[in-house]
Design a protein around this motif. Structure first.
Motif, PDB file in Angstrom:
ATOM      1  N   THR A 133     -24.486   9.641   2.219  1.00 62.93           N
ATOM      2  CA  THR A 133     -25.578  10.491   1.748  1.00 62.93           C
ATOM      3  C   THR A 133     -26.219   9.969   0.478  1.00 62.93           C
ATOM      4  OG1 THR A 133     -24.458  12.408   2.713  1.00 62.93           O
ATOM      5  CG2 THR A 133     -26.166  12.862   1.086  1.00 62.93           C
ATOM      6  N   PHE A 134     -25.410   9.399  -0.412  1.00 62.84           N
ATOM      7  CA  PHE A 134     -25.923   9.025  -1.732  1.00 62.84           C
ATOM      8  C   PHE A 134     -26.018   7.520  -1.944  1.00 62.84           C
ATOM      9  CE2 PHE A 134     -24.231  13.324  -2.245  1.00 62.84           C
ATOM     10  CZ  PHE A 134     -25.356  13.955  -2.752  1.00 62.84           C
ATOM     11  N   THR A 135     -26.160   6.762  -0.887  1.00 60.88           N
ATOM     12  CA  THR A 135     -26.480   5.341  -1.014  1.00 60.88           C
ATOM     13  C   THR A 135     -27.823   5.233  -1.759  1.00 60.88           C
ATOM     14  OG1 THR A 135     -25.344   4.852   1.047  1.00 60.88           O
ATOM     15  CG2 THR A 135     -26.982   3.263   0.329  1.00 60.88           C
ATOM     16  N   PRO A 136     -27.949   4.291  -2.726  1.00 59.83           N
ATOM     17  CA  PRO A 136     -27.106   3.130  -3.020  1.00 59.83           C
ATOM     18  C   PRO A 136     -26.037   3.346  -4.085  1.00 59.83           C
ATOM     19  CG  PRO A 136     -29.184   2.942  -4.183  1.00 59.83           C
ATOM     20  CD  PRO A 136     -29.248   4.225  -3.420  1.00 59.83           C
ATOM     21  N   MET A 137     -25.657   4.578  -4.392  1.00 61.24           N
ATOM     22  CA  MET A 137     -24.528   4.777  -5.302  1.00 61.24           C
ATOM     23  C   MET A 137     -23.268   4.168  -4.686  1.00 61.24           C
ATOM     24  SD  MET A 137     -24.964   8.701  -6.710  1.00 61.24           S
ATOM     25  CE  MET A 137     -23.508   8.574  -7.748  1.00 61.24           C
ATOM     26  N   LEU A 138     -22.402   3.621  -5.510  1.00 62.06           N
ATOM     27  CA  LEU A 138     -21.115   3.097  -5.055  1.00 62.06           C
ATOM     28  C   LEU A 138     -20.036   4.077  -5.494  1.00 62.06           C
ATOM     29  CD1 LEU A 138     -21.536  -0.702  -5.886  1.00 62.06           C
ATOM     30  CD2 LEU A 138     -21.788   0.433  -3.666  1.00 62.06           C
ATOM     31  N   LEU A 139     -19.477   4.785  -4.528  1.00 67.21           N
ATOM     32  CA  LEU A 139     -18.500   5.817  -4.828  1.00 67.21           C
ATOM     33  C   LEU A 139     -17.083   5.302  -4.622  1.00 67.21           C
ATOM     34  CD1 LEU A 139     -20.220   8.870  -3.070  1.00 67.21           C
ATOM     35  CD2 LEU A 139     -20.549   7.995  -5.393  1.00 67.21           C
ATOM     36  N   SER A 140     -16.161   5.935  -5.321  1.00 69.95           N
ATOM     37  CA  SER A 140     -14.743   5.606  -5.201  1.00 69.95           C
ATOM     38  C   SER A 140     -13.957   6.897  -5.185  1.00 69.95           C
ATOM     39  CB  SER A 140     -14.297   4.734  -6.384  1.00 69.95           C
ATOM     40  OG  SER A 140     -14.328   5.486  -7.593  1.00 69.95           O
ATOM     41  N   PRO A 141     -12.672   6.851  -4.791  1.00 70.33           N
ATOM     42  CA  PRO A 141     -11.864   8.083  -4.786  1.00 70.33           C
ATOM     43  C   PRO A 141     -11.783   8.773  -6.140  1.00 70.33           C
ATOM     44  CG  PRO A 141     -10.789   6.376  -3.497  1.00 70.33           C
ATOM     45  CD  PRO A 141     -11.943   5.717  -4.189  1.00 70.33           C
ATOM     46  N   SER A 142     -12.000   8.022  -7.217  1.00 71.74           N
ATOM     47  CA  SER A 142     -11.920   8.619  -8.549  1.00 71.74           C
ATOM     48  C   SER A 142     -13.265   9.169  -9.033  1.00 71.74           C
ATOM     49  CB  SER A 142     -11.402   7.582  -9.551  1.00 71.74           C
ATOM     50  OG  SER A 142     -12.284   6.465  -9.603  1.00 71.74           O
ATOM     51  N   GLN A 143     -14.252   9.140  -8.166  1.00 73.75           N
ATOM     52  CA  GLN A 143     -15.586   9.634  -8.547  1.00 73.75           C
ATOM     53  C   GLN A 143     -15.513  11.128  -8.868  1.00 73.75           C
ATOM     54  OE1 GLN A 143     -18.502   7.749  -8.500  1.00 73.75           O
ATOM     55  NE2 GLN A 143     -19.725   9.475  -9.252  1.00 73.75           N
ATOM     56  N   PRO A 144     -15.981  11.545 -10.055  1.00 73.26           N
ATOM     57  CA  PRO A 144     -15.955  12.981 -10.380  1.00 73.26           C
ATOM     58  C   PRO A 144     -17.048  13.738  -9.631  1.00 73.26           C
ATOM     59  CG  PRO A 144     -16.918  11.736 -12.191  1.00 73.26           C
ATOM     60  CD  PRO A 144     -16.433  10.724 -11.198  1.00 73.26           C
ATOM     61  N   LEU A 145     -16.748  14.955  -9.238  1.00 73.94           N
ATOM     62  CA  LEU A 145     -17.689  15.849  -8.565  1.00 73.94           C
ATOM     63  C   LEU A 145     -17.676  17.192  -9.279  1.00 73.94           C
ATOM     64  CD1 LEU A 145     -16.462  15.325  -4.872  1.00 73.94           C
ATOM     65  CD2 LEU A 145     -18.322  14.074  -5.979  1.00 73.94           C
ATOM     66  N   VAL A 146     -18.736  17.954  -9.108  1.00 76.33           N
ATOM     67  CA  VAL A 146     -18.770  19.344  -9.565  1.00 76.33           C
ATOM     68  C   VAL A 146     -18.798  20.232  -8.332  1.00 76.33           C
ATOM     69  CG1 VAL A 146     -20.200  21.128 -10.631  1.00 76.33           C
ATOM     70  CG2 VAL A 146     -19.837  18.965 -11.809  1.00 76.33           C
ATOM     71  N   VAL A 147     -17.785  21.081  -8.186  1.00 78.24           N
ATOM     72  CA  VAL A 147     -17.686  22.001  -7.048  1.00 78.24           C
ATOM     73  C   VAL A 147     -17.957  23.408  -7.578  1.00 78.24           C
ATOM     74  CG1 VAL A 147     -16.244  22.862  -5.177  1.00 78.24           C
ATOM     75  CG2 VAL A 147     -15.992  20.495  -5.960  1.00 78.24           C
ATOM     76  N   HIS A 148     -18.958  24.072  -7.020  1.00 78.51           N
ATOM     77  CA  HIS A 148     -19.378  25.375  -7.556  1.00 78.51           C
ATOM     78  C   HIS A 148     -18.514  26.527  -7.067  1.00 78.51           C
ATOM     79  CE1 HIS A 148     -23.158  24.256  -9.659  1.00 78.51           C
ATOM     80  NE2 HIS A 148     -23.071  23.207  -8.855  1.00 78.51           N
ATOM     81  N   ASP A 149     -17.927  26.402  -5.884  1.00 76.87           N
ATOM     82  CA  ASP A 149     -17.056  27.473  -5.382  1.00 76.87           C
ATOM     83  C   ASP A 149     -15.906  26.812  -4.631  1.00 76.87           C
ATOM     84  OD1 ASP A 149     -15.815  29.681  -4.373  1.00 76.87           O
ATOM     85  OD2 ASP A 149     -17.622  30.625  -3.578  1.00 76.87           O
ATOM     86  N   LEU A 150     -14.859  26.504  -5.381  1.00 78.81           N
ATOM     87  CA  LEU A 150     -13.737  25.763  -4.810  1.00 78.81           C
ATOM     88  C   LEU A 150     -13.024  26.568  -3.728  1.00 78.81           C
ATOM     89  CD1 LEU A 150     -12.345  23.048  -5.073  1.00 78.81           C
ATOM     90  CD2 LEU A 150     -10.826  24.040  -6.792  1.00 78.81           C
ATOM     91  N   GLU A 151     -12.929  27.871  -3.906  1.00 75.43           N
ATOM     92  CA  GLU A 151     -12.266  28.698  -2.894  1.00 75.43           C
ATOM     93  C   GLU A 151     -13.018  28.665  -1.574  1.00 75.43           C
ATOM     94  OE1 GLU A 151      -9.258  30.105  -3.143  1.00 75.43           O
ATOM     95  OE2 GLU A 151      -9.226  29.007  -5.049  1.00 75.43           O
ATOM     96  N   TYR A 152     -14.337  28.687  -1.644  1.00 74.62           N
ATOM     97  CA  TYR A 152     -15.117  28.591  -0.399  1.00 74.62           C
ATOM     98  C   TYR A 152     -14.828  27.271   0.312  1.00 74.62           C
ATOM     99  CZ  TYR A 152     -18.863  27.489   2.794  1.00 74.62           C
ATOM    100  OH  TYR A 152     -19.540  27.096   3.918  1.00 74.62           O
TER     101      TYR A 152
END
Length: 732
Positions: free
Chosen positions: A323-342
């Protein structure tokens, strides 16, 4: 000697000569020494002549005063832009209403309903874009202008879209492995299909993923995972009857989609029913924003690896990387999750469906994609979607959406995918250097008035006042359009990755991928400037707290809100009050409980409660209602914004000569200021959502006007009338 005697000593017979007088003494003083019988007949005539002379002087002075007044007071503005504004005001209001008791109706109550100024302006801006896109012109082959014009033209070619039928959509479904409804289904890996849906078609069936600045400082760009958007509000806690009706309408819609694509009616019914069940269960996992806010869990920062452990049904790395090419992502890439329980609950649901109902899960994703793509499909799909939306709004007691003509939908689509090109064209035609300069001058006057107002606020101590003034002084302002829109060489992008045709649907999908790539690329490049959140032809101004910048797009600074040729009263009352309102967003935190520890909290609380009580006392029409606590900050900004704009306007009258007013209207320049403010707030009254942050439109007019003593003075409102209350609040 004779001469010596006359010139020297006192000769004999002097007393007699004095009584008779000398020839020169008679000429110089005719009233003295005249015989009584000579002076008496002319006395009345002299008195008449004297009265005529005095009256002539008085009349001459009056003519002179009128001449001076006419040349120094407001002159009527009879230019085309002012005459057009006059026609707008005449058509949009009801002059027969008492200004002191119902100024909302006076300004907004036109004969065939209530005017809606922001909506009308937005439509006028789109009409301008339409004229630009339909004007004949020659463009460089492959340029952004050429592709934008071609895209708009293909969108307007409804006959070609009808002729293509379902062929383009069937091709998309085949690329995804088909589906069980049509009998042609190749079982592709679930996550492979999900990655294709997200990256190639812009469809997010289970969650949304987008790139935005981090919610917390330093606001660096980060991928954010949020709740999905649903076609139907399938809340089981709704009244059972309404819930059943919503399910019935949504089921009818999904059956229509399946039937239009040639599916077997029995299979369509079965798959549509399970798709509704999936949507309903996902809906139950959602938690309202207020609940998450109360729990202090607005968002969580996790790595892709950590999210994979918590929600293992989704291959997060492969889906997000696609989805976010050309970004190079790795397992350590930080994300922001707005509703983790969902996200956790969603993953468990998907895992269960993969075990028992994999083919139904595929159908659910395909049906959702068809709904997403419906604007690019033929009239049968569009009509099904439109019918669903209208019926759902009826069931949830929301006003129906206005029907938009095809050209407006095509302008919006073209603007979405070719914004840089259309921004440059719009600014060149609608927001030239003179307009830009006049708008900046107006903003400077508003900002100076706010700084002066801060010096007199009784609830601020010196330390807070100094900090507040510094905040205003260091505020950035963006007026008109982003920097790239003002530089033609940056706006003329080639869009080399966009391939238009052979069908309109394929053109749309190519534009979807191109737009996503441009957004990602813009976040990867060093970008010292604020990223605009609105298009230049938009009508929504905003304040960005992370960047400490206030933005006023060119689309907002248009008639009837602003024009360099308008009377200053109009510009200050309309655009100026908007600017002041947005500036006060800087201080929202101070008005919240505990938000200003160094303030006189007692004085601040009394002023705030006074304003809440003041708004609560206003009568509201029909079923209209509002939550005073929810709307408090906006009410405060409305009141303060109008007051600051009026102060700035009053100062401008002292500094600048030559004010004008609208012709053939019995409005002084000060009255015109308030009339222009009210015009900004015009819109239809409607039942208010309890969470709506704005008060009903009549309150947005009556609330601030009643807090300005000058309004009652210039409109001669008796004491105790609705807009001249016996007491006022002193917040701003």
């Amino acid at each position: 000697m004779e001469g010596g005697e006359e010139s020297g000593g006192e000769p004999r017979g002097h007393s007699q000569d004095s009584r008779m007088g000398t020839p020169w003494s008679q000429e110089s003083s005719p009233d003295e020494g005249q015989p009584a019988d000579w002076n008496r007949p002319w006395a009345p005539a002299r008195r008449v002549l004297l009265a005529v002379l005095i009256i002539s002087l008085l009349l001459g002075s009056s003519v002179l005063l009128v001449f001076i007044f006419r040349n120094c007071g407001p002159r009527p503005c009879d230019t085309p832009v002012c005459l057009d504004l006059l026609a707008r005001y005449t058509a949009s209001g009801n002059s027969g209403v008492d200004a002191c008791t119902d100024f909302f109706s006076l300004a907004c109550g036109k004969a065939n309903g209530t005017s809606n100024s922001f909506r009308d302006l937005a439509e006028e801006n789109k009409s301008r874009l339409r004229r630009i896109l339909e004007a004949p012109g020659s463009w460089h082959p492959g340029s952004g202008e050429e592709k934008a014009f071609q895209f708009y033209s293909s969108c307007m070619d409804t006959q070609a879209i009808e002729d293509a039928g379902t062929g383009p959509l069937r091709q998309v479904i085949e690329e995804l492995g088909g589906w069980h409804i049509s009998g042609n289904w190749t079982s592709i890996d679930f996550n492979q299909t999900l990655a294709l849906l997200m990256s190639r078609y812009g469809h997010f069936p289970f969650f949304r993923a987008y790139l935005q600045p981090h919610p917390a400082p330093p606001h660096t760009p980060v991928i954010q995972i949020d709740q999905p958007e649903f076609d139907a509000p399938l809340k089981q806690e709704q009244e059972q009857k309404i819930y059943a009706q919503i399910v019935r309408e949504y089921l009818t819609y999904l059956n229509q989609l399946g039937t239009l694509l040639g599916g077997d009616p029995g299979k369509v019914q079965e798959h549509a029913s399970l798709s509704i069940s999936i949507t309903s269960r996902l809906f139950q996992f959602l938690r309202p924003l207020e609940q998450r806010q109360a729990q202090g869990k607005l968002f969580h920062t996790v790595t892709i690896d950590q999210l994979q452990e918590m929600a293992p049904a989704i291959d997060w790395l492969s889906c997000l990387q696609a989805t976010f090419t050309p970004m190079l992502l790795s397992p350590s890439q930080p994300l922001v999750v707005h509703d983790l329980e969902y996200v956790k609950n969603m993953s468990q649901l998907v895992e269960g469906l993969l075990v028992k109902h994999r083919n139904f899960l595929q159908s659910h994703m395909i049906l959702g994609l068809v709904g997403t793509l419906s604007p690019a499909l033929d009239s049968k799909f569009q009509e099904a979607r439109r019918s669903l939306n209208q019926k759902l709004r009826e069931l949830t007691e929301r006003p129906p959406l206005p029907a938009h003509p095809r050209w407006m939908e095509c302008v919006e689509e073209t603007g979405t995918y070719f914004e840089p090109t259309l921004a440059a064209l719009f600014v060149r035609e609608a927001f030239g250097p003179s307009t830009q300069s006049a708008a900046m001058e107006l903003f400077t006057a508003i900002k100076d008035a706010l700084i002066a107002r801060l010096k007199r606020l009784p609830w601020m101590n010196e330390e807070t006042r100094k900090e507040a003034q510094d905040r205003v002084t260091h505020l950035q302002v963006k007026i008109g359009a982003p920097e790239w829109a003002l530089k033609p060489e940056l706006a003329k992008q080639g869009y080399s990755d966009i391939q238009l045709g052979p069908s309109f649907l394929q053109s749309v999908l190519s534009c979807v991928r191109s737009l996503r790539a441009r957004i990602v690329q813009s976040f990867l490049e060093p970008f010292p400037h604020h990223r605009w959140q609105v298009s230049p032809w938009g009508v929504n101004a905003y304040y960005s707290m992370p960047d400490h910048v206030v933005v006023f797009p060119a689309g907002l600074l248009q008639p009837p809100f602003f024009h360099p040729g308008y009377p200053r009263a109009v510009n200050f009352g309309a655009a100026g009050s908007i600017m002041a309102h947005k500036l006060l967003h800087i201080f929202y935190q101070l008005l919240l409980p505990g938000g200003c520890l160094n303030c006189d909290t007692r004085a601040l609380q009394e002023a705030s409660l006074c304003l809440e009580r003041h708004y609560a006392a206003f009568p509201l029409p029909g079923r209209t209602s509002f939550n005073g606590s929810t709307t408090f900050l906006k009410n405060a900004a409305d009141v303060g914004g109008l007051s600051i704009a009026f102060q700035a306007y009053s100062r401008s009258l002292i500094r600048h000569r030559g004010e004008t007013t609208l012709p053939n209207q019995d409005l002084s320049s000060h009255q015109l200021f308030f009339r222009s403010y009210a015009q900004v707030m015009c819109r239809e009254p409607s039942p208010q959502d309890s969470q709506d942050i704005h008060s009903p439109p009549s309150l947005r007019i009556h609330g601030p006007l009643s807090q300005i003593p000058a309004f009652a003075r210039y409109f001669h409102c008796p004491r105790g009338t609705l807009l001249n209350p016996s007491s006022r609040c002193q917040l701003w």
